[in-house]
Design a protein around this motif. Sequence first.
Motif, PDB file in Angstrom:
ATOM      1  N   ARG A 368       0.828  -1.210   0.000  1.00 44.07           N
ATOM      2  CA  ARG A 368       0.000   0.000   0.000  1.00 44.07           C
ATOM      3  C   ARG A 368       0.862   1.260   0.000  1.00 44.07           C
ATOM      4  O   ARG A 368       0.390   2.342  -0.345  1.00 44.07           O
ATOM      5  CB  ARG A 368      -0.934   0.016   1.204  1.00 44.07           C
ATOM      6  CG  ARG A 368      -2.057  -1.008   1.094  1.00 44.07           C
ATOM      7  CD  ARG A 368      -3.003  -0.919   2.277  1.00 44.07           C
ATOM      8  NE  ARG A 368      -4.081  -1.870   2.141  1.00 44.07           N
ATOM      9  CZ  ARG A 368      -5.209  -1.641   1.451  1.00 44.07           C
ATOM     10  NH1 ARG A 368      -5.381  -0.474   0.853  1.00 44.07           N
ATOM     11  NH2 ARG A 368      -6.152  -2.557   1.364  1.00 44.07           N
ATOM     12  N   GLY A 369       2.100   1.129   0.427  1.00 44.05           N
ATOM     13  CA  GLY A 369       3.001   2.270   0.371  1.00 44.05           C
ATOM     14  C   GLY A 369       3.488   2.579  -1.027  1.00 44.05           C
ATOM     15  O   GLY A 369       4.013   3.669  -1.286  1.00 44.05           O
ATOM     16  N   ASP A 370       3.340   1.626  -1.957  1.00 41.02           N
ATOM     17  CA  ASP A 370       3.723   1.834  -3.353  1.00 41.02           C
ATOM     18  C   ASP A 370       2.554   2.496  -4.075  1.00 41.02           C
ATOM     19  O   ASP A 370       1.510   1.878  -4.319  1.00 41.02           O
ATOM     20  CB  ASP A 370       4.073   0.493  -3.991  1.00 41.02           C
ATOM     21  CG  ASP A 370       4.628   0.665  -5.402  1.00 41.02           C
ATOM     22  OD1 ASP A 370       4.516   1.783  -5.947  1.00 41.02           O
ATOM     23  OD2 ASP A 370       5.166  -0.321  -5.945  1.00 41.02           O
ATOM     24  N   PHE A 371       2.731   3.751  -4.443  1.00 40.36           N
ATOM     25  CA  PHE A 371       1.624   4.516  -5.024  1.00 40.36           C
ATOM     26  C   PHE A 371       1.174   3.915  -6.350  1.00 40.36           C
ATOM     27  O   PHE A 371      -0.019   3.914  -6.664  1.00 40.36           O
ATOM     28  CB  PHE A 371       2.049   5.973  -5.221  1.00 40.36           C
ATOM     29  CG  PHE A 371       0.961   6.840  -5.781  1.00 40.36           C
ATOM     30  CD1 PHE A 371      -0.094   7.261  -4.981  1.00 40.36           C
ATOM     31  CD2 PHE A 371       0.966   7.222  -7.121  1.00 40.36           C
ATOM     32  CE1 PHE A 371      -1.102   8.051  -5.497  1.00 40.36           C
ATOM     33  CE2 PHE A 371      -0.035   8.005  -7.645  1.00 40.36           C
ATOM     34  CZ  PHE A 371      -1.070   8.423  -6.816  1.00 40.36           C
ATOM     35  N   ALA A 372       2.108   3.398  -7.141  1.00 37.96           N
ATOM     36  CA  ALA A 372       1.747   2.835  -8.441  1.00 37.96           C
ATOM     37  C   ALA A 372       0.824   1.633  -8.280  1.00 37.96           C
ATOM     38  O   ALA A 372      -0.194   1.509  -8.983  1.00 37.96           O
ATOM     39  CB  ALA A 372       3.013   2.443  -9.208  1.00 37.96           C
ATOM     40  N   GLN A 373       1.166   0.736  -7.336  1.00 40.07           N
ATOM     41  CA  GLN A 373       0.311  -0.433  -7.106  1.00 40.07           C
ATOM     42  C   GLN A 373      -1.033  -0.024  -6.518  1.00 40.07           C
ATOM     43  O   GLN A 373      -2.080  -0.564  -6.890  1.00 40.07           O
ATOM     44  CB  GLN A 373       1.017  -1.415  -6.166  1.00 40.07           C
ATOM     45  CG  GLN A 373       2.236  -2.087  -6.774  1.00 40.07           C
ATOM     46  CD  GLN A 373       2.719  -3.248  -5.935  1.00 40.07           C
ATOM     47  OE1 GLN A 373       1.913  -4.008  -5.393  1.00 40.07           O
ATOM     48  NE2 GLN A 373       4.033  -3.386  -5.823  1.00 40.07           N
ATOM     49  N   LEU A 374      -1.005   0.934  -5.605  1.00 38.85           N
ATOM     50  CA  LEU A 374      -2.253   1.397  -4.993  1.00 38.85           C
ATOM     51  C   LEU A 374      -3.170   2.028  -6.042  1.00 38.85           C
ATOM     52  O   LEU A 374      -4.383   1.800  -6.048  1.00 38.85           O
ATOM     53  CB  LEU A 374      -1.941   2.407  -3.887  1.00 38.85           C
ATOM     54  CG  LEU A 374      -3.130   2.944  -3.098  1.00 38.85           C
ATOM     55  CD1 LEU A 374      -3.863   1.826  -2.379  1.00 38.85           C
ATOM     56  CD2 LEU A 374      -2.675   4.011  -2.101  1.00 38.85           C
ATOM     57  N   GLU A 375      -2.600   2.817  -6.940  1.00 42.07           N
ATOM     58  CA  GLU A 375      -3.403   3.449  -7.997  1.00 42.07           C
ATOM     59  C   GLU A 375      -4.003   2.397  -8.922  1.00 42.07           C
ATOM     60  O   GLU A 375      -5.166   2.518  -9.356  1.00 42.07           O
ATOM     61  CB  GLU A 375      -2.535   4.419  -8.780  1.00 42.07           C
ATOM     62  CG  GLU A 375      -3.300   5.229  -9.811  1.00 42.07           C
ATOM     63  CD  GLU A 375      -2.425   6.227 -10.528  1.00 42.07           C
ATOM     64  OE1 GLU A 375      -2.965   7.188 -11.097  1.00 42.07           O
ATOM     65  OE2 GLU A 375      -1.192   6.051 -10.518  1.00 42.07           O
ATOM     66  N   LEU A 376      -3.238   1.353  -9.234  1.00 39.82           N
ATOM     67  CA  LEU A 376      -3.741   0.286 -10.092  1.00 39.82           C
ATOM     68  C   LEU A 376      -4.930  -0.418  -9.458  1.00 39.82           C
ATOM     69  O   LEU A 376      -5.955  -0.685 -10.116  1.00 39.82           O
ATOM     70  CB  LEU A 376      -2.622  -0.715 -10.379  1.00 39.82           C
ATOM     71  CG  LEU A 376      -3.016  -1.954 -11.210  1.00 39.82           C
ATOM     72  CD1 LEU A 376      -3.478  -1.538 -12.602  1.00 39.82           C
ATOM     73  CD2 LEU A 376      -1.860  -2.930 -11.284  1.00 39.82           C
ATOM     74  N   VAL A 377      -4.827  -0.719  -8.156  1.00 36.51           N
ATOM     75  CA  VAL A 377      -5.926  -1.392  -7.458  1.00 36.51           C
ATOM     76  C   VAL A 377      -7.157  -0.493  -7.387  1.00 36.51           C
ATOM     77  O   VAL A 377      -8.294  -0.952  -7.573  1.00 36.51           O
ATOM     78  CB  VAL A 377      -5.469  -1.820  -6.048  1.00 36.51           C
ATOM     79  CG1 VAL A 377      -6.659  -2.323  -5.236  1.00 36.51           C
ATOM     80  CG2 VAL A 377      -4.411  -2.902  -6.141  1.00 36.51           C
ATOM     81  N   MET A 378      -6.953   0.794  -7.131  1.00 38.26           N
ATOM     82  CA  MET A 378      -8.089   1.725  -7.070  1.00 38.26           C
ATOM     83  C   MET A 378      -8.799   1.818  -8.419  1.00 38.26           C
ATOM     84  O   MET A 378     -10.027   1.905  -8.483  1.00 38.26           O
ATOM     85  CB  MET A 378      -7.601   3.104  -6.627  1.00 38.26           C
ATOM     86  CG  MET A 378      -7.128   3.161  -5.185  1.00 38.26           C
ATOM     87  SD  MET A 378      -6.428   4.763  -4.718  1.00 38.26           S
ATOM     88  CE  MET A 378      -7.860   5.811  -4.870  1.00 38.26           C
ATOM     89  N   THR A 379      -8.028   1.768  -9.504  1.00 39.02           N
ATOM     90  CA  THR A 379      -8.637   1.790 -10.836  1.00 39.02           C
ATOM     91  C   THR A 379      -9.472   0.538 -11.068  1.00 39.02           C
ATOM     92  O   THR A 379     -10.598   0.602 -11.586  1.00 39.02           O
ATOM     93  CB  THR A 379      -7.537   1.899 -11.900  1.00 39.02           C
ATOM     94  OG1 THR A 379      -6.824   3.133 -11.717  1.00 39.02           O
ATOM     95  CG2 THR A 379      -8.133   1.875 -13.294  1.00 39.02           C
ATOM     96  N   LYS A 380      -8.941  -0.611 -10.683  1.00 38.70           N
ATOM     97  CA  LYS A 380      -9.688  -1.865 -10.840  1.00 38.70           C
ATOM     98  C   LYS A 380     -10.945  -1.874  -9.970  1.00 38.70           C
ATOM     99  O   LYS A 380     -11.990  -2.394 -10.369  1.00 38.70           O
ATOM    100  CB  LYS A 380      -8.786  -3.044 -10.497  1.00 38.70           C
ATOM    101  CG  LYS A 380      -7.713  -3.326 -11.554  1.00 38.70           C
ATOM    102  CD  LYS A 380      -6.922  -4.552 -11.218  1.00 38.70           C
ATOM    103  CE  LYS A 380      -5.955  -4.910 -12.344  1.00 38.70           C
ATOM    104  NZ  LYS A 380      -6.647  -5.307 -13.587  1.00 38.70           N
ATOM    105  N   GLU A 381     -10.863  -1.295  -8.774  1.00 36.32           N
ATOM    106  CA  GLU A 381     -12.054  -1.216  -7.915  1.00 36.32           C
ATOM    107  C   GLU A 381     -13.116  -0.327  -8.546  1.00 36.32           C
ATOM    108  O   GLU A 381     -14.311  -0.624  -8.494  1.00 36.32           O
ATOM    109  CB  GLU A 381     -11.667  -0.690  -6.535  1.00 36.32           C
ATOM    110  CG  GLU A 381     -10.896  -1.676  -5.680  1.00 36.32           C
ATOM    111  CD  GLU A 381     -10.650  -1.155  -4.281  1.00 36.32           C
ATOM    112  OE1 GLU A 381     -11.309  -0.170  -3.886  1.00 36.32           O
ATOM    113  OE2 GLU A 381      -9.799  -1.730  -3.575  1.00 36.32           O
ATOM    114  N   PHE A 382     -12.697   0.792  -9.157  1.00 43.71           N
ATOM    115  CA  PHE A 382     -13.656   1.680  -9.813  1.00 43.71           C
ATOM    116  C   PHE A 382     -14.351   0.969 -10.970  1.00 43.71           C
ATOM    117  O   PHE A 382     -15.572   1.047 -11.128  1.00 43.71           O
ATOM    118  CB  PHE A 382     -12.943   2.936 -10.309  1.00 43.71           C
ATOM    119  CG  PHE A 382     -13.845   3.890 -11.034  1.00 43.71           C
ATOM    120  CD1 PHE A 382     -14.628   4.796 -10.333  1.00 43.71           C
ATOM    121  CD2 PHE A 382     -13.935   3.883 -12.424  1.00 43.71           C
ATOM    122  CE1 PHE A 382     -15.475   5.676 -10.994  1.00 43.71           C
ATOM    123  CE2 PHE A 382     -14.776   4.752 -13.094  1.00 43.71           C
ATOM    124  CZ  PHE A 382     -15.536   5.646 -12.380  1.00 43.71           C
TER     125      PHE A 382
END
Length: 948
Positions: A368-382
């Motif tokens: 979760r500290g990796d912004f790139a991975q967090l952004e990818l997961v948030m996009t998939k959730e959307f």
Amino acid sequence: IFIFLVQRHRMTADSELEIKEAFQRAQKGHNNKAKLVASLQNRYNKLEDKTLFHEEFVHYLKYAMIVYKREPAVENVIEFVSRFATSFQTPPTEGGEEEEDDEEEDENPFLNYIFNFLLESHKANSHAVRFRVCQLINKLLGSMAENAQIDDDLFDRIHQTMLVRVTDKFPNVRIQAALAMARLQDPQNHDCPTVKAYLLILENDSNPEVRRAVLSCIAPSSITLPKILKRTRDVKESTYTHSKLVVCVRLLPAWLRLLQEDILDLLHRLDVENCAQTALDMLSALFTHTPQDQLLTDPLQLDNRRLIPGDCLSCERVLYWRALCEFMKTKGDDGEEMLDQLLPEAALFAEYLYGYVKAVPLLSEEQRGDFAQLELVMTKEFISQQLIHLIGCLDTNEEGGRKRVVVVLQEMLVLPQTPPSLVPLLTEKLLSLIPDDPRRIQTVAEVISEVREPIVTVSQPLDEKEKRKKQVKLAEVKVRVLEAKQALDDCISNQEFSKAAELKESITDLENLRNNILQEEAAETQPEDETRVEKTDPETLLRCLTICSELLKQMNIKTRIGPTLSAILSSLILPSVANAQPAVRNMAVMCLGTCALHSKDLANTHLVLLLQIAQLDEAKIRISALRAVIDLLLLYGFTLLAEQPSSALKETQPSHSLDHQEGEEKGEEPDEGNNSTQSILMMMSEFLDSEVPELRTETAEGLAKLMYCGRISSAKLLSRLVLLWYNPVTEDDTRLRHCLGVFFQLYARESRSHQECVEECFVPTLRTLLNAPATSPLAEVDVTNVAELLVELTRPSALINRADTQEVCVHDYLAVRVCGEILSDPSAPEVRLYAKILSNLELSSDVNTRRDLVTLLQQITQEVKDRICLRAVAKLIGQLQDSNDQPDLTGLEYILGSVSEIFHLYYDGENVPDSVPVTRPTRRSKAAALEKTRLDLSALINQEANTS
């Protein structure tokens, strides 16, 4: 032959039509204006000297220009004049423009003559003439071709004239002037006078129709767009509706054209992940103003299964898919055919959704500290959220498909990888597919059981002695490896490379031995059985509570709490109220409050607990508990408190005195519940002073609901709400201001008893403001404004169901109170305010009441020395003695701009007072009356001709 000659004669007559006859015919709406224009143009073209024609034409035009009313005959004449004047124009050619510049002014002498006449007449004293001048200039410019040209000097004269007329004192003149300048504006020029005038009108013009006219013609640009958007919050409905229409009809298509009709690019620029609702509203507006056969389906890139391939799924594309499907769903049968082309069968879509959601990665704390991975997961959730929304558009009438969707939704709720943000939406869609509450409860209970007590595999442990031996052996190997590594480092430091090579081989052998021991230990562990293990971690509890909360929201209020829900309450909800995690506690409190709405016994049992939480927990949880308490009081009333033992509510009572609440609660509450009622109201009164804005707002809204529904009647609490509304501290609290603004109007208009409560709070409210210290925010409040509001709220004419006007009304009692305030301190500076209030009251025609009031007023004239006050009182005495007529009424909108705006934005159309019944005239009488009032210019023209 005779018929031919007659027709030829008529054709000749038409081709040489007289100006007077043309004007007479033009008044009739059924006449063909194009034919009239052609006939008169034919006569005009045959004239060598056209000066007399110009003068005669303007002579007859003046008859129409002196009429201000929008008569059909006059409007027809104005339309005819604009068509005729612009009929001589020929569009400019691409070549030879420079050669024709010198002759351009002479190309259309008639149009130039009309323009000169109008521009010379714009300063006329008659507002009718000024109105018609601006209207004609507007129509002339609007009737000219798109690429038409006029002389630069004429352009400047029109421009300057209209800039003067947009400041005319008559709104209709300003409207036509604003419309006339539409083709004179230069949106790209930051110093364009027309644009500046438009912006000034939008900001400062008091007439909403003028503002609306400007909105209809102002060109959207980087300069004007902020002002256009600001008008979406205009106080007048027609204005803010039109500003939204401008955005929908003109701005959105312009944006699309700039992006080469790429709707996905437009959505990307709108940042759909953070502003999904804005993007949906935009797409809905775009679809509404686009023919159905032109709606774009190409951006979706659907395959032969009518699904978007996984590698093509993006936030913009899936949101467009959802918006288009939901729009077609609203069309009913008309959109069903296209909806079938946009979505697959329900079972196929369910599998598609399940596969995508299952692939959403579950991040660890480090990831979760990796912004790139967090952004990818948030996009998939959307994307997952939008796909879940599409379930509502599926055809679930077929039983097999619907059952498969239900099963897949249940599996996704149980799946540990399902993101928590998707749980509420998944539960909502699941419950929407189940028709009755008992089946919903059973389904949710099964899902909660699977989530909280999943089936896990239990392995057979090794024998303790063997396990101990292996652990010792493993430890020895680890020690030998460490020692060998240390010796290797020493050999390298001493450059003993041959010995170092031997140690390296030894280390490799030891590591292989360690791995073998670990593999043997794992191999000897055999699975034995599958069993359910209860999970108590906060994430699991929060998921179960969220599912339960969605169930309780969708249950019918009449559905009782059965054994299944009772089990969930005792095993999940109540233990979670004491959980250490605030998010878990908050969701548990919400579930407990909702459960209590379905059972009065539960409400009696847990009311004290909710009251304690409302005072002691974190702000968010306190708000949830307070909301639950208010809902219970709205549903069951304060009689709920009478069933509580006095010792149970003792701990919730405030420590200080309750004297100022004594005797304020009336109505349905029994005597034994008064202390408890006062305790709760005192608690809410303290919350109104809270430093937490959300808690203060929730309390004010709750008290407003309780008072409007008749659960409580308290003049002091009403006074607190009025002071809170006017307090500058709450100026930025939009929700509070809007809520109370709507409440005051609806509450006062509902019944006479409510108006009596407002009247009772009148004097205490004004006293509080008048006595406020200079350091208090209340010292900044305009006392006159508050007084005027309370007077308007208590007007008898504002009541929905008005009583007999002969009855003593609330304003009569208010007049006596105000007189008492004046007599209590005749030398106080506020006597002028009280005198002004007296002159604005709507008194009844009761003779005895008026006589008593006159006696009080005469006593005031003997005690008060202030001349302004005496003048107002003397005038009122004269009115009461000379006439029994009531004073003129003023609407509630008179009070202040903010009140008008709040009431307008939040008024829902209910509780509208019935209009006074009138006798409707028959259709024949209305037609006759209309014919009598219809203006005919022919009579005026003929009269002038006879006198001349």
